[in-house]
Design a protein around this motif. Structure first.
Motif, PDB file in Angstrom:
ATOM      1  N   GLY A  93       0.841  -0.973   0.064  1.00  0.00           N
ATOM      2  CA  GLY A  93      -0.109  -0.003   0.033  1.00  0.00           C
ATOM      3  C   GLY A  93       1.046   1.268   0.104  1.00  0.00           C
ATOM      4  O   GLY A  93       0.620   2.307  -0.842  1.00  0.00           O
ATOM      5  N   THR A  94       2.024   1.406   0.913  1.00  0.00           N
ATOM      6  CA  THR A  94       2.839   2.501   0.903  1.00  0.00           C
ATOM      7  C   THR A  94       3.565   2.623  -0.495  1.00  0.00           C
ATOM      8  O   THR A  94       3.636   3.843  -1.125  1.00  0.00           O
ATOM      9  CB  THR A  94       4.031   2.207   1.804  1.00  0.00           C
ATOM     10  OG1 THR A  94       3.046   1.837   3.395  1.00  0.00           O
ATOM     11  CG2 THR A  94       4.793   3.400   2.089  1.00  0.00           C
ATOM     12  N   THR A  95       3.907   1.539  -1.085  1.00  0.00           N
ATOM     13  CA  THR A  95       4.629   1.865  -2.512  1.00  0.00           C
ATOM     14  C   THR A  95       3.809   2.319  -3.339  1.00  0.00           C
ATOM     15  O   THR A  95       3.925   2.884  -4.550  1.00  0.00           O
ATOM     16  CB  THR A  95       5.246   0.288  -2.790  1.00  0.00           C
ATOM     17  OG1 THR A  95       4.351  -0.698  -2.820  1.00  0.00           O
ATOM     18  CG2 THR A  95       6.209  -0.216  -2.085  1.00  0.00           C
ATOM     19  N   ALA A  96       2.444   1.890  -3.374  1.00  0.00           N
ATOM     20  CA  ALA A  96       1.447   2.191  -4.554  1.00  0.00           C
ATOM     21  C   ALA A  96       1.201   3.728  -4.394  1.00  0.00           C
ATOM     22  O   ALA A  96       0.846   4.199  -5.293  1.00  0.00           O
ATOM     23  CB  ALA A  96       0.100   1.520  -4.013  1.00  0.00           C
ATOM     24  N   LEU A  97       1.303   4.421  -3.125  1.00  0.00           N
ATOM     25  CA  LEU A  97       1.006   5.678  -2.890  1.00  0.00           C
ATOM     26  C   LEU A  97       2.278   6.416  -3.554  1.00  0.00           C
ATOM     27  O   LEU A  97       2.082   7.433  -3.987  1.00  0.00           O
ATOM     28  CB  LEU A  97       0.993   5.951  -1.374  1.00  0.00           C
ATOM     29  CG  LEU A  97      -0.509   5.558  -0.460  1.00  0.00           C
ATOM     30  CD1 LEU A  97      -0.485   5.860   0.936  1.00  0.00           C
ATOM     31  CD2 LEU A  97      -1.658   6.267  -1.405  1.00  0.00           C
ATOM     32  N   PHE A  98       3.448   5.852  -3.095  1.00  0.00           N
ATOM     33  CA  PHE A  98       4.673   6.663  -3.709  1.00  0.00           C
ATOM     34  C   PHE A  98       4.580   6.629  -5.176  1.00  0.00           C
ATOM     35  O   PHE A  98       4.994   7.395  -6.025  1.00  0.00           O
ATOM     36  CB  PHE A  98       5.876   5.939  -3.265  1.00  0.00           C
ATOM     37  CG  PHE A  98       6.355   6.422  -1.819  1.00  0.00           C
ATOM     38  CD1 PHE A  98       6.921   7.544  -1.818  1.00  0.00           C
ATOM     39  CD2 PHE A  98       6.208   5.428  -0.746  1.00  0.00           C
ATOM     40  CE1 PHE A  98       7.071   8.027  -0.548  1.00  0.00           C
ATOM     41  CE2 PHE A  98       6.699   5.932   0.608  1.00  0.00           C
ATOM     42  CZ  PHE A  98       6.897   7.030   0.591  1.00  0.00           C
TER      43      PHE A  98
END
Length: 202
Positions: A16-21
């Protein structure tokens, strides 16, 4: 099983964090030098406009990350699911995330190969003073702009530092999507281990 669920929670949060980045990096590519006029005038490269970091490495991976996290926490409809249903959910979420990350990875790689979309002087090609928007590094077969830094500030006239902007954020997207693919593979292995442990417990 507890270890497998904890791993799913961590992987879901990480994806989820990488998707936001990824979504943020692609958004920034739409505003070179933080200037909105290029987008309004339609002077953005097709790879940035494709938005693979927004819907591929972003939305698709974020959706998969949510499914993975729900599986790990066993919320709602996942609370009473058996090992086979959990495995099916894991396969679907892994496939969705892998597809999104792969699309983003390929698009970013092609974008880095083509180079930035910018205004450049075409006089060396037709011997007349002229400027146009396009991909000046696409047809440089004998020189690779990624390694020849002397071209970075001499070819693209507008926007300023177009090459640095292009290389930095598409490289970031490339690395993020590669990390996403790695996390998906780990999740896939973790899901198989979780299924195996669940069947052993029964």
């Amino acid at each position: 099983m507890a270890c497998s669920r904890t791993c799913s929670q961590i992987l879901g949060l990480s994806l989820g964090t990488t998707a936001l980045f990824a979504a943020a990096a692609n958004t920034v590519l739409l505003f070179p030098n933080w200037d909105v006029t290029y987008l309004l005038r339609g002077l953005i490269g097709r790879h940035a406009m494709l938005g693979s970091g927004l819907w591929g490495g972003g939305l698709m991976v974020l959706t998969a990350a949510t499914l993975i996290s729900l599986t790990g926490w066993r919320y709602g409809c996942f609370s009473k699911s058996g090992p086979c249903q959990s495995m099916l959910t894991a396969l679907l979420s892994s496939g969705l995330a892998f597809l999104g990350a792969l699309i983003c990875f390929i698009t970013s790689g092609v974008a880095l190969k083509y180079g930035p979309f910018c205004m450049f002087d075409v006089s060396p090609f037709n011997q007349t003073q002229a400027w146009k928007h396009g991909y000046p590094f696409k047809d440089l077969h004998n020189r690779n702009y990624l390694y020849d830094h002397s071209l970075w500030n001499s070819v693209c006239l507008e926007p300023s530092k177009a090459v640095i902007w292009h290389v930095c954020f598409f490289s970031a997207l490339l690395c993020i999507s590669l990390l996403q693919i790695l996390l998906v593979v780990i999740h896939f292995i973790n899901s198989f281990l979780g299924l195996f442990c669940s069947l052993c417990e029964k």
